[in-house]
Structures are given as structure tokens and as C-alpha cells.
Enzyme design. Structure first.
Site, short mmCIF file in Angstrom:
data_model
loop_
_atom_site.label_atom_id
_atom_site.label_comp_id
_atom_site.label_asym_id
_atom_site.label_seq_id
_atom_site.Cartn_x
_atom_site.Cartn_y
_atom_site.Cartn_z
N TYR A 10 10.74 4.89 2.23
CA TYR A 10 11.54 3.91 2.97
C TYR A 10 13.02 3.97 2.62
CZ TYR A 10 7.57 1.48 5.10
OH TYR A 10 6.47 1.15 5.85
N ASP A 22 0.80 -1.22 0.00
CA ASP A 22 0.00 0.00 0.00
C ASP A 22 0.84 1.28 0.00
OD1 ASP A 22 0.98 -0.14 2.58
OD2 ASP A 22 -0.84 0.61 3.50
#
Length: 441
Positions: free
Chosen positions: A264, A170
Site C-alpha cells: 500500500y 490480512d
């Protein structure tokens, strides 16, 4: 319109109520005849299972509903399995984060040593789940969004290459929502080009349906504000730690301003910063335990006490709308364009064919067809090769019971400063995971 039977594997997850509410909000697009929850932790699932039973009796009484720990009951006669399991639950996530931090290394659930630890715990459980699904409903599709998706998808490629498992995350969806807010659009207005690995990638184009390119405009905004926006509707990523993550994107963009980065990447580009900012006594796991965990189960208990969901409803997991889109694409052959984790096979021209990459795909009845992203630059390609090799070594270590390969995986990770530190972290992780990992020799 056909109605579908769904089992949610990980029925006791704090994400389950939001997903159920999202499914109920989309019944006109994706009709449901049966909804089941399945978990191997009966006590944890029961509270949510009972509360959601009240919700369904009030909102969709025609849907047959049950929750169970019996795999045969859960998986018999189902069309889709939505899988979001957490092997070891939050007690092990806490150790995934705190053990590396003790050694001055990034402590995170999907990146670095923590992600590797979680991955090794998850492989066996995921393979078992696939086998159960295929035993009782051989035509069922598994839509897997369990973390760490990169390691799980690599393990599935080796161990269950012909299974009907689709791996999706997601994070690109959530970031695209923020991009759409920056330019005053909706995510549905936009089509993107993207390449990378799971939690490790870059957007190279963000266009509307008329072909207008918005990447330069978004890039200018991100260079000042990161992905922070004035409109905060992303309930999953509202905690302070996530706000800091969205803000840090401006520093990721500075490294290569051509592309928009996945958030990330901060764990790989700025591991020293992340360790310096972290509280080794109170990590993201503690945030979740004291935040979302308490909120969701408190809502469930309130519903049970009142005997009604009226006035105490679970929030809709709008971030998870991609799950409905993916299920619809398979069920109705919609040719939805979605970013998915698939075997490369030329999608990135100058990258290994057997690498599990994250790229836009056209999804229909036969699954995802990756869209060609062409040749990628040397900087990103080298970073990706290093990281995908880490993921491959982890899966090889699992299959072979190899201490050596797991040590190599940790040593190769950009989050770990040296082979000595890698070994020290590994030995601590082995002790913590002795009830979950295979024996390593």
C-alpha cells in the site's frame, strides 16, 4: 474441547461465505456450537444467510445457526464477534474512489481522501457495534478487520479504550504467503519482524524457526518481480489491479532496499503514477461489484435454486485463516505470534507511545503483547509520523465536528498535492457523505 459461539457482523458481506467455509474447515482446531450472522441490511444478508444455512445443514448440522438484523438475538451469548462492516456499502466506496480522482488525487478505499471518507463513516457504526456487544455479551471479544483499520483503531483508542477489541489486517498475512512461496516455505514456517502503521509498514526480518534469515533472498526476488509469484493461491488478491500492485513492490523496494515494503505504500510514494494509471470511470469498486460481488451472490443463488451446496460450494477464504489463529490464541492462550494494530507504548522505541502501530505481538488470553522492534530509521519514522498525524486529525475532526481539522488531515496526506486541492476534495466529499458524516463546522 470447548465449543464457541460466534457472530459475524457484516453478514451480508461477500467475504462472509469464505470466512464461514474457513471456520468449517478448522472445526478440529476451533470448535463451534453457535454461528450467527448479523447485518443491518436484511435484504442483502438474506440471500447469503439462506445459502449458508444449506451449507451448514450439510457440512456441520450440529452447529446452531441463524442470521438476523436483531442486535439482541445476534449478540446474546456469544464469545467472539468477527467484525467486517462496510459503512455506506459499495455505492459509497465508489464515490470514495471517484471523487478524489476527479481532482487528480489517489482514489482508494483506505488511503488518502477515500480512506478518510470511509473512516469518518465507519467510526460511529463501529462504536455502536461495540456498545451492542458489551450490552448483550460483556465478556465477548471483537476481532475487527473492518477497513480503514488505522482510523477505526485510533477511534477505538479514544472512544472505547477499555473495550475488548482487537484490530488486525490480512495484508501482512497475504504478503507473507507470497514471501513463503518465493523461498519454498509455508507461512507457518516463518517468523517476521515488522514495523509501521496499518497499510504503511516494512518487514525487517523473515526467519524460519531455526533462525535462518531469508530477507536478502526475498529482497533480491522482489527487486526484479515485486511480490508476483508463480503460485497463485491467494484468491482474494487475484484481480488484475492487485497483480499490478504486487508488481509495483519492486519500485517501493528501490526507495529503501534495507526493508521489504507493504504494497500500500505505492499510494504514498507514487501517487502521480497511481492517478495516471487509474480509470476515473471504472475503479476498484467497479471491479469488485462486477467480480467478487457477482460471483459470490451467483453461487448463493445457485445453492438456493438447487437446495444443496453440492457441486456449487463457496470458496474457502484461506486468506482469512488469521481470524481462526487469533480467536484460538485468545480462547486457548496459545501465545500465537501475529502482526496486529496496537498502541505503541514503546514497541517502536523512537515513536509516539499513543500511536496505533502495526507490529508483531504475542497473543494470549489477555490479548496482544507487542514485541519490541527497537529504533527505526529516520526516513520511515518521518513518513509514519506524517501519516499517523493524519489519522489522529481525522478522529479529532469526528469527535469535535471540526471542518478545520479534517482539512488539515487531507492537506497533510502525502497523496494530496496542496491545501487548495485538499479543500476542493473535502467539499465534494462532505456533499457525498451528508447522510453519514457528522456535521462539520
Amino acid at each position: 474441547m470447548k465449543q464457541f459461539s460466534i457472530v459475524i457482523a457484516g453478514g451480508g458481506s461477500t467475504y462472509t461465505p469464505g470466512i464461514v467455509m474457513m471456520l468449517l474447515d478448522n472445526l478440529d482446531r476451533f470448535p463451534i456450537r453457535t454461528l450467527k450472522l448479523y447485518d443491518n441490511d436484511a435484504q442483502r444478508q438474506e440471500t447469503l444467510g439462506k445459502a449458508l444455512g444449506i451449507v451448514l445443514s450439510e457440512k456441520a448440522p450440529d452447529i446452531e445457526y441463524l442470521y438476523t438484523t436483531d442486535p439482541e438475538e445476534a449478540f446474546t451469548d456469544v464469545d467472539f464477534c468477527f467484525a467486517h462492516i462496510r459503512s455506506g456499502q459499495y455505492k459509497m466506496r465508489e464515490l470514495d474512489e471517484k471523487i478524489p480522482l476527479k481532482h487528480g488525487v489517489v482514489g482508494q478505499e483506505t488511503c488518502g481522501p477515500g480512506g478518510i471518507a470511509y473512516g469518518l463513516r465507519s467510526i460511529g457504526d463501529m462504536i455502536e457495534l461495540i456498545d451492542i456487544m458489551e450490552k448483550y455479551s460483556p465478556d465477548c471479544w471483537m476481532l475487527n478487520y473492518s477497513n480503514p483499520a488505522a482510523i477505526i483503531s485510533e477511534a477505538c483508542r479514544h472512544l472505547r479504550p477499555n473495550s475488548k477489541v482487537l484490530n488486525i489486517c490480512d495484508m501482512p498475512v497475504g504478503t507473507l504467503r507470497r514471501m513463503s512461496q518465493i523461498i519454498g516455505k509455508t507461512p507457518q514456517d516463518l517468523e517476521v519482524r515488522y514495523f509501521g502503521l496499518n497499510h504503511f509498514g516494512w518487514w525487517t526480518s523473515v526467519k524460519d524457526k531455526e533462525g535462518n534469515e531469508y530477507l536478502p533472498e526475498i529482497r533480491d526476488y522482489v527487486s526484479e518481480h515485486g511480490y508476483l509469484t508463480q503460485i497463485e493461491v491467494d484468491t482474494q488478491h487475484m484481480d488484475q489491479s492487485w497483480q499490478e500492485t504486487h508488481k509495483k513492490a519492486k519500485d517501493l523496494l528501490a526507495i529503501d532496499p534495507r526493508f521489504l515494503p507493504n504494497t500500500y505504500l505505492k499510494y504514498y510514494f507514487y501517487p502521480d503514477y497511481e492517478v495516471g494509471q487509474a480509470n476515473p470511470e471504472y475503479t476498484r469498486a467497479n471491479e469488485v461489484i462486477n467480480g467478487r460481488e457477482k460471483e459470490v451472490f451467483s453461487t448463493a443463488r445457485t445453492i438456493l435454486e438447487k437446495g444443496t451446496a453440492e457441486g456449487s460450494e463457496f470458496a474457502i477464504g484461506s486468506h482469512a485463516s488469521f481470524i481462526v489463529d487469533l480467536a484460538r490464541a485468545i480462547a486457548f492462550n496459545t501465545h500465537e505470534r501475529m502482526i496486529m494494530i496496537v498502541e505503541n507504548n514503546g514497541a517502536i522505541a523512537n515513536f509516539d507511545n499513543d500511536a496505533m502501530v502495526e507490529v508483531p505481538c504475542i497473543v494470549g488470553t489477555d490479548g496482544p503483547e507487542p514485541l519490541n522492534q527497537g529504533i527505526i530509521p529516520g526516513f520511515e519514522r518521518a513518513l509514519m509520523y506524517q501519516q499517523v498525524t493524519v489519522e489522529k486529525l481525522v478522529v479529532q475532526a469526528y469527535m469535535e465536528g471540526s471542518y478545520q481539522k479534517l482539512w488539515q488531515a487531507l492537506t497533510l496526506s502525502k497523496t494530496v498535492p496542496s491545501a487548495k486541492v485538499a479543500k476542493d476534495v473535502l467539499d465534494d466529499l462532505i456533499e457525498a457523505n451528508k447522510d453519514y458524516w457528522p456535521v462539520l463546522k
